[in-house]
Design an enzyme around this catalytic site. Structure first.
Site, PDB file in Angstrom:
ATOM      1  N   ALA A 284       0.868  -1.178   0.000  1.00 50.92           N
ATOM      2  CA  ALA A 284       0.000   0.000   0.000  1.00 50.92           C
ATOM      3  C   ALA A 284       0.907   1.230   0.000  1.00 50.92           C
ATOM      4  O   ALA A 284       2.070   1.146   0.401  1.00 50.92           O
ATOM      5  CB  ALA A 284      -0.863  -0.022   1.252  1.00 50.92           C
TER       6      ALA A 284
ATOM      7  N   GLY B 298       0.691  -5.128   0.694  1.00 47.19           N
ATOM      8  CA  GLY B 298      -0.355  -5.162  -0.330  1.00 47.19           C
ATOM      9  C   GLY B 298       0.119  -5.739  -1.653  1.00 47.19           C
ATOM     10  O   GLY B 298      -0.689  -6.231  -2.445  1.00 47.19           O
TER      11      GLY B 298
END
Ligand code: CO8
Length: 262
Positions: A68, A113
């Site tokens: 992320a 992520g």
């Protein structure tokens, strides 16, 4: 070919190569990237099925996806972070449900992520330089783009717990050993080997691959008894297709099949 600000698309034979193209931030999943991934999935669901598979990779030599976007996350409150996480859940579920195989070609860092995005693909090929990890705990966070669900399913509960609780980064060889990746490939051959696999898939019945994939996705949510019922329905549906009539007929007639695709 469809254009996106943060992604590039290119075709190679029957494969569509989807590249996350933000190498300056190691292809971190900024909000703009997540929005583009959502638009990509929407586009592919409606117009992409001329391709027999998708290869997801990252631009540059260093990184698949470094997670992320921590800079953006640092400016979010918990509510906004929740929206960001749920949007990626929806995107990964739709990616996972595409009716063609999706191969993650991991060419470098697949962290947080990034590892979670690769796990939403059907399987992973890694270059020798690839590394994987769920380092969220080192930021005081937990996996939020599906890793707590998909990592245990891929590598087993105990191995996933060790990776999630330590935040440790592992190299490609260890990822292969624990079943996180299917094969390790020299970096310069990574895309070509994924394309070769999509070519292999393109030679078999398209309806059968789509049918098998949707049954496998549905089974993720089920116990053995329920999953066997899904398999039985899927088999019966496959049996009724023209592809199956052709495939069975060709075998009996000792010739190569010519699948009509329905
Ligand atoms: N986000 C934003 N920018 C990043 C990220 C990232 N995840 N990773 C790297 N970058 C940027 C760096 O800030 C740097 O930018 P600049 O040149 O402007 O300073 C550039 O990319 C290059 O990075 P480095 O200089 O750090 O490169 P190194 O080779 O020294 O290090 C690493 C590479 C090891 C990958 C290092 O960059 C790193 O540790 N990155 C962070 C990895 C990480 O912790 N990822 C997990 C993030 S958390 C997460 O993914 C949670 C997902 C669920 C969210 C749910 C929300 C609800």
């Amino acid at each position: 070919m469809k254009q996106f600000d943060t992604l590039t698309l290119s075709a190679k034979g029957p494969a569509l190569i989807l590249t996350i193209d933000q190498p300056k931030s190691l292809n971190a999943l900024a909000q703009e990237v997540v929005n583009d991934l959502e638009a990509f999935v929407q586009w592919f669901e409606t117009t992409g099925y001329e391709y027999r598979g998708v290869i997801l990779t990252g631009a540059g030599e260093k990184s698949f996806v470094a997670g992320a976007n921590i800079v953006q996350m640092n400016a979010m409150d918990a509510q906004a972070a929740g929206v960001y996480g749920r949007q990626m859940h929806a995107v990964t579920e739709r990616l996972e449900s595409l009716q063609v195989p999706v191969i993650a070609a991991v060419n470098g860092f697949a962290l947080g992520g990034g590892c979670e995005l690769a796990l939403a693909c059907d399987f992973i090929y890694a270059s020798e330089k690839a590394s994987f990890g769920q380092p969220e705990v080192s930021l005081g966070l937990v996996p939020g783009f599906g890793g707590s669900v998909r990592l245990p399913r891929r590598v087993g509960n105990a191995v996933a717990r060790e990776l999630i609780f330590t935040g440790r980064r592992i190299k490609a060889e260890e990822a292969l050993r624990i079943g996180l990746v299917n094969r390790i490939v020299p970096a310069e051959e990574l895309i070509d080997q994924a394309v070769a696999t999509i070519e292999e898939i393109a030679a078999v019945a398209p309806t059968a691959v789509a049918n098998a994939k949707s049954a496998l996705v549905a089974m993720d949510a089920l116990n053995t008894h329920e999953a066997l019922a899904v398999e039985a329905d899927s088999f019966q549906r496959a049996f009724a297709t023209a592809d199956s009539v052709e495939g069975r007929g060709a075998f009996v007639q000792k010739r190569s099949p010519n699948f009509p695709g329905n």
